[in-house]
Design an enzyme around this catalytic site. Sequence first.
Site, PDB file in Angstrom:
ATOM      1  N   SER A   1       0.835  -1.207   0.000  1.00  0.00           N
ATOM      2  CA  SER A   1       0.000   0.000   0.000  1.00  0.00           C
ATOM      3  C   SER A   1       0.859   1.243   0.000  1.00  0.00           C
ATOM      4  O   SER A   1       0.446   2.287  -0.491  1.00  0.00           O
ATOM      5  CB  SER A   1      -0.864   0.080   1.256  1.00  0.00           C
ATOM      6  OG  SER A   1      -1.427  -1.133   1.578  1.00  0.00           O
TER       7      SER A   1
ATOM      8  N   GLU B   1      -4.085  -0.322  -9.025  1.00  0.00           N
ATOM      9  CA  GLU B   1      -3.038   0.624  -9.415  1.00  0.00           C
ATOM     10  C   GLU B   1      -1.832  -0.198  -9.883  1.00  0.00           C
ATOM     11  O   GLU B   1      -1.304  -1.006  -9.114  1.00  0.00           O
ATOM     12  CB  GLU B   1      -2.659   1.512  -8.220  1.00  0.00           C
ATOM     13  CG  GLU B   1      -3.791   2.455  -7.812  1.00  0.00           C
ATOM     14  CD  GLU B   1      -3.490   3.282  -6.557  1.00  0.00           C
ATOM     15  OE1 GLU B   1      -4.119   4.337  -6.387  1.00  0.00           O
ATOM     16  OE2 GLU B   1      -2.642   2.868  -5.730  1.00  0.00           O
TER      17      GLU B   1
ATOM     18  N   ASN C   1      -4.424   6.617  -2.065  1.00  0.00           N
ATOM     19  CA  ASN C   1      -4.086   6.917  -0.664  1.00  0.00           C
ATOM     20  C   ASN C   1      -3.551   8.330  -0.501  1.00  0.00           C
ATOM     21  O   ASN C   1      -3.722   8.956   0.541  1.00  0.00           O
ATOM     22  CB  ASN C   1      -3.080   5.897  -0.105  1.00  0.00           C
ATOM     23  CG  ASN C   1      -3.779   4.598   0.263  1.00  0.00           C
ATOM     24  OD1 ASN C   1      -4.986   4.572   0.474  1.00  0.00           O
ATOM     25  ND2 ASN C   1      -3.017   3.523   0.335  1.00  0.00           N
TER      26      ASN C   1
ATOM     27  N   HIS D   1      -1.513  -2.956  -7.048  1.00  0.00           N
ATOM     28  CA  HIS D   1      -2.160  -2.556  -5.790  1.00  0.00           C
ATOM     29  C   HIS D   1      -3.664  -2.749  -5.903  1.00  0.00           C
ATOM     30  O   HIS D   1      -4.368  -1.933  -6.497  1.00  0.00           O
ATOM     31  CB  HIS D   1      -1.796  -1.095  -5.471  1.00  0.00           C
ATOM     32  CG  HIS D   1      -2.314  -0.633  -4.144  1.00  0.00           C
ATOM     33  ND1 HIS D   1      -2.718   0.647  -3.891  1.00  0.00           N
ATOM     34  CD2 HIS D   1      -2.513  -1.311  -2.986  1.00  0.00           C
ATOM     35  CE1 HIS D   1      -3.128   0.736  -2.643  1.00  0.00           C
ATOM     36  NE2 HIS D   1      -3.020  -0.436  -2.072  1.00  0.00           N
TER      37      HIS D   1
HETATM   38  N1  LIG Z   1      -5.880  -4.679   4.107  1.00  0.00           N
HETATM   39  C1  LIG Z   1      -5.973  -3.719   3.211  1.00  0.00           C
HETATM   40  O1  LIG Z   1      -6.914  -2.917   3.200  1.00  0.00           O
HETATM   41  C2  LIG Z   1      -4.911  -3.599   2.145  1.00  0.00           C
HETATM   42  C3  LIG Z   1      -5.235  -2.970   0.939  1.00  0.00           C
HETATM   43  C4  LIG Z   1      -4.269  -2.897  -0.074  1.00  0.00           C
HETATM   44  C5  LIG Z   1      -3.003  -3.391   0.164  1.00  0.00           C
HETATM   45  N2  LIG Z   1      -2.707  -3.993   1.363  1.00  0.00           N
HETATM   46  C6  LIG Z   1      -1.352  -4.549   1.531  1.00  0.00           C
HETATM   47  O2  LIG Z   1      -1.423  -5.949   1.298  1.00  0.00           O
HETATM   48  C7  LIG Z   1      -0.460  -6.622   2.108  1.00  0.00           C
HETATM   49  C8  LIG Z   1      -1.180  -7.655   2.963  1.00  0.00           C
HETATM   50  O3  LIG Z   1      -2.126  -7.014   3.781  1.00  0.00           O
HETATM   51  P1  LIG Z   1      -3.303  -7.816   4.499  1.00  0.00           P
HETATM   52  O4  LIG Z   1      -4.277  -6.798   4.963  1.00  0.00           O
HETATM   53  O5  LIG Z   1      -3.764  -8.934   3.631  1.00  0.00           O
HETATM   54  O6  LIG Z   1      -2.530  -8.412   5.769  1.00  0.00           O
HETATM   55  P2  LIG Z   1      -2.897  -9.682   6.644  1.00  0.00           P
HETATM   56  O7  LIG Z   1      -2.248  -9.464   7.959  1.00  0.00           O
HETATM   57  O8  LIG Z   1      -4.356  -9.978   6.608  1.00  0.00           O
HETATM   58  O9  LIG Z   1      -2.164 -10.893   5.889  1.00  0.00           O
HETATM   59  C9  LIG Z   1      -0.776 -10.982   5.745  1.00  0.00           C
HETATM   60  C10 LIG Z   1      -0.405 -12.457   5.669  1.00  0.00           C
HETATM   61  O10 LIG Z   1       0.948 -12.554   5.275  1.00  0.00           O
HETATM   62  C11 LIG Z   1       1.537 -13.631   5.985  1.00  0.00           C
HETATM   63  N3  LIG Z   1       2.976 -13.459   5.978  1.00  0.00           N
HETATM   64  C12 LIG Z   1       3.736 -12.658   6.764  1.00  0.00           C
HETATM   65  N4  LIG Z   1       5.044 -12.783   6.437  1.00  0.00           N
HETATM   66  C13 LIG Z   1       5.099 -13.698   5.437  1.00  0.00           C
HETATM   67  C14 LIG Z   1       6.163 -14.262   4.683  1.00  0.00           C
HETATM   68  N5  LIG Z   1       7.426 -13.946   4.913  1.00  0.00           N
HETATM   69  N6  LIG Z   1       5.861 -15.160   3.723  1.00  0.00           N
HETATM   70  C15 LIG Z   1       4.573 -15.510   3.490  1.00  0.00           C
HETATM   71  N7  LIG Z   1       3.521 -15.018   4.183  1.00  0.00           N
HETATM   72  C16 LIG Z   1       3.790 -14.123   5.135  1.00  0.00           C
HETATM   73  C17 LIG Z   1       0.892 -13.576   7.351  1.00  0.00           C
HETATM   74  O11 LIG Z   1       1.008 -14.837   8.014  1.00  0.00           O
HETATM   75  C18 LIG Z   1      -0.540 -13.202   6.999  1.00  0.00           C
HETATM   76  O12 LIG Z   1      -1.353 -14.338   6.825  1.00  0.00           O
HETATM   77  C19 LIG Z   1       0.261  -5.537   2.895  1.00  0.00           C
HETATM   78  O13 LIG Z   1       1.421  -5.165   2.201  1.00  0.00           O
HETATM   79  C20 LIG Z   1      -0.752  -4.403   2.911  1.00  0.00           C
HETATM   80  O14 LIG Z   1      -0.160  -3.145   3.067  1.00  0.00           O
HETATM   81  C21 LIG Z   1      -3.637  -4.117   2.346  1.00  0.00           C
END
Ligand SMILES: NC(=O)c1ccc[n+]([C@@H]2O[C@H](COP(=O)([O-])OP(=O)(O)OC[C@H]3O[C@@H](n4cnc5c(N)ncnc54)[C@H](O)[C@@H]3O)[C@@H](O)[C@H]2O)c1
Length: 384
Positions: free
Chosen positions: A117, A150, A188, A138
């Site tokens: 993000s 994106e 964002n 994204h």
């Molecule tokens: N949640 C949102 O609204 C959103 C929106 C757009 C982008 N993002 C981005 O997407 C990414 C994930 O966010 P999320 O909300 O799904 O988080 P989340 O916490 O729900 O999921 C992340 C997952 O990644 C796993 N993980 C951590 N380290 C790891 C590794 N080394 N190898 C494999 N798996 C690993 C964790 O166990 C977890 O299950 C982040 O970079 C976040 O910034 C989030």
Amino acid sequence: MIVGIVGAGTMGAGIAQVCLSAGHDVRLHDISASAIAGGRARIEDGLGRLVARGRLDAQGRDAALARLTPAPTLEAAAAGAQVVIEAALEELEAKRAIFRALDRAASADALLATNTSALSVTAIAEVVRRPGRVLGLHFFNPAAVMTLVEVVAGERTDPAAVAAGTAFAEALGRRPVACHDAPGFIVNRVNRPFMQEALRMLEAGEASIETIDAAIVAGGFPMGPFALMDLVGVDVDDAVARALFAAFHAAPRFRPSPVQARLVAAGTLGRKTGGGFYRYDTVGRVLGPTEVFAAGGAALPADEIRTRIELAIVNEAYHAAGEGVASPPDIDLAMQLGAAHPLGPFERARTLGLRRVVGELRRLERLQGERFRVAPALWQIASV
Ligand SMILES: NC(=O)c1ccc[n+]([C@@H]2O[C@H](COP(=O)([O-])OP(=O)(O)OC[C@H]3O[C@@H](n4cnc5c(N)ncnc54)[C@H](O)[C@@H]3O)[C@@H](O)[C@H]2O)c1
């Protein structure tokens, strides 16, 4: 096509569902085996909802689930994949370690995408041998519903990788917009004033949270800024505000709000904790504003509330376009699809007339200070 997904949390599972629905084979990896199982359950749930709504039949659901393979290792997720999407922790070093490993495990022509993000795609790509194939894809939350993607080009991303990422997103039924690797990408960043300006009004006692939210909803937005912060998480939104403030070298228009910081310190984080700016009952209905926000304050007229918030967004859009982050049509589309704005900021400016926009921004700069200073690109266009 085989798509590898690293990280089976909220975003990884959502993106996996979209890829499965588009007919791809998905290899889903997470460091935690229970997260892979949890991701699969969420995908089943998501596909089940499509069946319940008549948008997918049971056969289609079963076929999609049959294409989902758990990948116990990152190497197993990358093997044979044409696209690998990382959706793991939002930490630079964690993402770099994943990309270092993906670079070795994936075939030489595979695209390596991050769903970050806020981190720099360029910084993530620094550790790989072929940075040309690393880009940002994204997706927005919930990924199965939000169609905007994106497509972020880092400094060293190959134009062919951007084209391939765009085509991949389109084939998923998404709406890709092209964007350079700049803090907050498009949505964002350009939507930051939606929250920030509302918080400034609250800080200054100019209007209550209910007055501000109501004025914004009356302007055609689906939700006001305080309701939105409660939904996203006050802590999550505060973290975005802080990251942008740092990335823009403490520019006053990005100054984080002490009101938000106080809520975060108190653990009052929004809907997920039962209260943020508003209080909620156990099934999520609004009970009213949280005690400290209950006092009305002097009510700024609804028109002025909307003008301040909308023009701050228009100005930020001109800053972003002027810096080459994205084109005006892509910014307009991104703000409508990614932030549910009734009009894109450039369309809004055209509707109002550029002279009026500049005049209002100058009035607001006199009243409110430098955060309303007219963006150089807007100044240039309006003065010709
Ligand atoms: N949640 C949102 O609204 C959103 C929106 C757009 C982008 N993002 C981005 O997407 C990414 C994930 O966010 P999320 O909300 O799904 O988080 P989340 O916490 O729900 O999921 C992340 C997952 O990644 C796993 N993980 C951590 N380290 C790891 C590794 N080394 N190898 C494999 N798996 C690993 C964790 O166990 C977890 O299950 C982040 O970079 C976040 O910034 C989030």
